[in-house]
Design a protein around this motif. Sequence first.
Motif, PDB file in Angstrom:
ATOM      1  N   GLU A   1       0.832  -1.209   0.000  1.00 20.14           N
ATOM      2  CA  GLU A   1       0.000   0.000   0.000  1.00 20.14           C
ATOM      3  C   GLU A   1       0.869   1.263   0.000  1.00 20.14           C
ATOM      4  N   ILE A   2       1.964   1.232   0.753  1.00 24.18           N
ATOM      5  CA  ILE A   2       2.867   2.390   0.787  1.00 24.18           C
ATOM      6  C   ILE A   2       3.524   2.583  -0.569  1.00 24.18           C
ATOM      7  N   ARG A   3       3.966   1.506  -1.204  1.00 21.87           N
ATOM      8  CA  ARG A   3       4.563   1.623  -2.547  1.00 21.87           C
ATOM      9  C   ARG A   3       3.564   2.214  -3.532  1.00 21.87           C
ATOM     10  N   GLU A   4       2.319   1.748  -3.472  1.00 25.12           N
ATOM     11  CA  GLU A   4       1.271   2.266  -4.358  1.00 25.12           C
ATOM     12  C   GLU A   4       1.029   3.753  -4.108  1.00 25.12           C
ATOM     13  N   ALA A   5       0.997   4.150  -2.850  1.00 24.06           N
ATOM     14  CA  ALA A   5       0.772   5.563  -2.513  1.00 24.06           C
ATOM     15  C   ALA A   5       1.907   6.433  -3.036  1.00 24.06           C
ATOM     16  N   ILE A   6       3.135   5.963  -2.908  1.00 27.62           N
ATOM     17  CA  ILE A   6       4.276   6.724  -3.410  1.00 27.62           C
ATOM     18  C   ILE A   6       4.214   6.832  -4.926  1.00 27.62           C
ATOM     19  N   ARG A   7       3.903   5.725  -5.590  1.00 20.57           N
ATOM     20  CA  ARG A   7       3.792   5.725  -7.049  1.00 20.57           C
ATOM     21  C   ARG A   7       2.735   6.725  -7.511  1.00 20.57           C
ATOM     22  N   MET A   8       1.568   6.711  -6.878  1.00 17.30           N
ATOM     23  CA  MET A   8       0.494   7.637  -7.245  1.00 17.30           C
ATOM     24  C   MET A   8       0.915   9.081  -6.991  1.00 17.30           C
ATOM     25  N   HIS A   9       1.579   9.322  -5.881  1.00 20.48           N
ATOM     26  CA  HIS A   9       2.044  10.675  -5.561  1.00 20.48           C
ATOM     27  C   HIS A   9       3.020  11.172  -6.622  1.00 20.48           C
ATOM     28  N   LEU A  10       3.934  10.322  -7.041  1.00 20.78           N
ATOM     29  CA  LEU A  10       4.905  10.722  -8.059  1.00 20.78           C
ATOM     30  C   LEU A  10       4.242  10.989  -9.402  1.00 20.78           C
ATOM     31  N   VAL A  11       3.273  10.181  -9.772  1.00 22.23           N
ATOM     32  CA  VAL A  11       2.562  10.389 -11.035  1.00 22.23           C
ATOM     33  C   VAL A  11       1.785  11.700 -11.000  1.00 22.23           C
ATOM     34  N   GLN A  12       1.083  11.951  -9.910  1.00 19.92           N
ATOM     35  CA  GLN A  12       0.266  13.159  -9.804  1.00 19.92           C
ATOM     36  C   GLN A  12       1.097  14.429  -9.750  1.00 19.92           C
ATOM     37  N   ASN A  13       2.328  14.334  -9.319  1.00 19.81           N
ATOM     38  CA  ASN A  13       3.165  15.514  -9.168  1.00 19.81           C
ATOM     39  C   ASN A  13       4.319  15.557 -10.156  1.00 19.81           C
ATOM     40  N   ALA A  14       4.236  14.783 -11.210  1.00 16.60           N
ATOM     41  CA  ALA A  14       5.295  14.757 -12.217  1.00 16.60           C
ATOM     42  C   ALA A  14       5.295  16.059 -13.004  1.00 16.60           C
ATOM     43  N   ASP A  15       6.471  16.503 -13.393  1.00 12.68           N
ATOM     44  CA  ASP A  15       6.608  17.706 -14.210  1.00 12.68           C
ATOM     45  C   ASP A  15       6.607  17.336 -15.685  1.00 12.68           C
ATOM     46  N   ASN A  16       5.539  16.750 -16.123  1.00 14.19           N
ATOM     47  CA  ASN A  16       5.437  16.416 -17.538  1.00 14.19           C
ATOM     48  C   ASN A  16       4.066  16.826 -18.051  1.00 14.19           C
ATOM     49  N   LYS A  17       3.830  16.574 -19.274  1.00 11.87           N
ATOM     50  CA  LYS A  17       2.585  16.991 -19.913  1.00 11.87           C
ATOM     51  C   LYS A  17       1.633  15.825 -20.141  1.00 11.87           C
ATOM     52  N   ASP A  18       1.753  14.762 -19.329  1.00  9.62           N
ATOM     53  CA  ASP A  18       0.860  13.615 -19.494  1.00  9.62           C
ATOM     54  C   ASP A  18      -0.603  13.995 -19.340  1.00  9.62           C
ATOM     55  N   TRP A  19      -0.890  15.028 -18.564  1.00  8.75           N
ATOM     56  CA  TRP A  19      -2.279  15.444 -18.370  1.00  8.75           C
ATOM     57  C   TRP A  19      -2.894  15.892 -19.689  1.00  8.75           C
ATOM     58  N   ILE A  20      -2.079  16.402 -20.588  1.00  8.14           N
ATOM     59  CA  ILE A  20      -2.592  16.805 -21.901  1.00  8.14           C
ATOM     60  C   ILE A  20      -3.027  15.566 -22.671  1.00  8.14           C
ATOM     61  N   ARG A  21      -2.174  14.548 -22.679  1.00  7.09           N
ATOM     62  CA  ARG A  21      -2.499  13.317 -23.392  1.00  7.09           C
ATOM     63  C   ARG A  21      -3.735  12.649 -22.798  1.00  7.09           C
ATOM     64  N   ARG A  22      -3.819  12.628 -21.460  1.00  7.95           N
ATOM     65  CA  ARG A  22      -4.972  12.001 -20.805  1.00  7.95           C
ATOM     66  C   ARG A  22      -6.266  12.749 -21.108  1.00  7.95           C
ATOM     67  N   GLY A  23      -6.188  14.064 -21.237  1.00 11.14           N
ATOM     68  CA  GLY A  23      -7.392  14.857 -21.434  1.00 11.14           C
ATOM     69  C   GLY A  23      -7.777  15.064 -22.884  1.00 11.14           C
ATOM     70  N   ALA A  24      -6.892  14.749 -23.796  1.00  5.83           N
ATOM     71  CA  ALA A  24      -7.168  14.980 -25.218  1.00  5.83           C
ATOM     72  C   ALA A  24      -8.370  14.160 -25.669  1.00  5.83           C
ATOM     73  N   GLY A  25      -9.304  14.820 -26.289  1.00  4.65           N
ATOM     74  CA  GLY A  25     -10.448  14.141 -26.865  1.00  4.65           C
ATOM     75  C   GLY A  25     -11.621  13.917 -25.934  1.00  4.65           C
ATOM     76  N   TYR A  26     -11.587  14.477 -24.740  1.00  3.31           N
ATOM     77  CA  TYR A  26     -12.697  14.272 -23.806  1.00  3.31           C
ATOM     78  C   TYR A  26     -14.042  14.708 -24.393  1.00  3.31           C
ATOM     79  N   TRP A  27     -14.035  15.761 -25.169  1.00  2.00           N
ATOM     80  CA  TRP A  27     -15.298  16.299 -25.681  1.00  2.00           C
ATOM     81  C   TRP A  27     -15.548  15.932 -27.133  1.00  2.00           C
ATOM     82  N   LYS A  28     -14.764  15.044 -27.708  1.00  2.00           N
ATOM     83  CA  LYS A  28     -14.873  14.794 -29.137  1.00  2.00           C
ATOM     84  C   LYS A  28     -16.222  14.208 -29.549  1.00  2.00           C
ATOM     85  N   HIS A  29     -16.927  13.587 -28.643  1.00  2.00           N
ATOM     86  CA  HIS A  29     -18.220  12.990 -28.992  1.00  2.00           C
ATOM     87  C   HIS A  29     -19.403  13.893 -28.637  1.00  2.00           C
TER      88      HIS A  29
END
Length: 81
Positions: free
Chosen positions: A29-57
């Motif tokens: 559980e601690i490893r999972e929490a650390i992994r999630m924390h690192l993903v959520q606070n990463a200095d990258n643009k993955d949020w753009i890729r995840r959000g692309a196309g949300y409204w396309k339909h």
Amino acid sequence: MRTLVDIPDEDIEKLDALAKRHGKSRAAEIREAIRMHLVQNADNKDWIRRGAGYWKHRSDIGDAVEYQRALREDRTPYEDL
């Protein structure tokens, strides 16, 4: 890597309950929490890729640029069409 971390007893109790509910170890559980924390606070643009196309339909928006302009001008989109 092994590390030593001071965690309040109250948090340990909650962590143990969570681990039991998920059928995992406390360490897992601690490893999972650390992994999630690192993903959520990463200095990258993955949020753009995840959000692309949300409204396309969406059929009620039409042209996205016109929709944005209308919202910025505080008018109903397409009221002048």
